[in-house]
Scaffold this active site. Structure first.
Site, short mmCIF file in Angstrom:
data_model
loop_
_atom_site.label_atom_id
_atom_site.label_comp_id
_atom_site.label_asym_id
_atom_site.label_seq_id
_atom_site.Cartn_x
_atom_site.Cartn_y
_atom_site.Cartn_z
N CYS A 209 0.84 -1.19 0.00
CA CYS A 209 0.00 0.00 0.00
C CYS A 209 0.88 1.25 0.00
CB CYS A 209 -0.90 0.01 1.23
SG CYS A 209 -2.11 -1.31 1.22
N CYS A 236 2.15 -8.93 6.87
CA CYS A 236 0.86 -8.30 7.07
C CYS A 236 -0.23 -9.29 7.49
CB CYS A 236 0.43 -7.60 5.80
SG CYS A 236 0.41 -8.71 4.39
FE1 SF4 Z 1 -2.38 -1.40 3.50
FE2 SF4 Z 1 -1.82 -2.72 5.76
FE3 SF4 Z 1 -0.99 -0.18 5.38
FE4 SF4 Z 1 -3.57 -0.74 5.78
S1 SF4 Z 1 -1.85 -1.00 7.22
S2 SF4 Z 1 -2.77 0.69 4.28
S3 SF4 Z 1 -3.75 -2.65 4.64
S4 SF4 Z 1 -0.34 -2.05 4.25
#
Ligand code: SF4
Length: 241
Positions: A209, A236
């Site tokens: 992300c 994750c």
């Molecule tokens: Fe993406 Fe995880 Fe960041 Fe949320 S915490 S924006 S799902 S990488």
């Protein structure tokens, strides 16, 4: 842990299957898996370089393996553009799964739009809603999950096997590029003109992300750019190890 798996034609255990796959190339291995588990093999792509190699191997052999991706709602525009470019080049459709709107609304109302920066717990909640839940939906009803994991990617992934039972998702996981080196992968991409994310040319190695990924410095661990503000294990929740 060794696990018995029922394919359409035979009962196998993970070590037997691993033994058979060990002597095959990644492309041959994918073909064997597709043959053993017809209609029950899925491949999750994040459009990273490893995944682009696997997409090429699947589409060039026209294997009946469903390719899917998770759109968390926070991806880089370059990643979505690459998805479209990949579909067009390989004349295929990548199935895209999204998080549940109600779950995202609840999460954001509780932790804030960028609350994942504030604690590991918040970050894991965000990854759970935006990635883990959609992944479970995508894997449901299937027998094999193909991934682009390579052992070299980080210390956390060093103990991985080519074939392993994923207890959390109750599915067999197949990592065809397990022993590929970074250089081997880049040569393959260049040789076959495989489309890749332009962010790789700007120092991004592992791309997730947008708010949670940065470019890495020379000599840093390839996954150092993921959740760079954290000290925790750089995963994750999609992959248990
Ligand atoms: Fe993406 Fe995880 Fe960041 Fe949320 S915490 S924006 S799902 S990488």
């Amino acid at each position: 842990m060794q696990q018995k798996i029922k394919s359409m034609s035979q009962s196998l255990n993970t070590s037997d299957l691993e033994f058979r796959l060990d002597s095959l190339s990644a492309g041959e291995g994918l073909a064997l898996i597709a043959e053993l588990f017809p209609g029950k093999v899925v491949f999750s792509t994040s459009l990273g370089q490893e995944d682009q190699v696997i997409t090429q191997l699947i589409t060039s052999q026209n294997l009946p393996i469903q390719i899917f991706s998770l759109d968390t709602g926070r991806l880089f525009p370059e990643t979505l553009e690459l998805l479209a470019r990949t579909e067009s080049k390989y004349k295929t459709r990548i199935k895209v799964y999204y998080p549940e709107t109600s779950s995202v609304e609840k999460l954001v109302s509780e932790i804030g739009i960028n609350g994942f920066y504030e604690s590991v717990e918040n970050r894991k909640s965000c990854c759970y809603v935006r990635k883990v839940e959609p992944l479970k939906k995508a894997l449901a009803g299937n027998q094999v999950w193909v991934t682009g994991l390579r052992a070299e990617q980080s210390a956390n992934r060093g103990g991985m096997k080519r074939v392993e039972w994923d207890e959390a998702n109750q599915i067999l996981k197949y990592n065809p590029l397990l022993d590929w080196t970074f250089d081997q992968m880049i040569s393959y991409i260049n040789e076959l003109n495989i489309p890749y994310n332009p962010l790789h040319d700007q120092g991004f190695i592992s791309i997730g992300c947008a708010p949670c990924t940065r470019a890495i410095f020379p000599g840093e661990d390839p996954r150092a750019g993921r959740w760079w503000w954290e000290d925790s294990k750089k995963e994750c929740g999609l992959h248990a190890k």
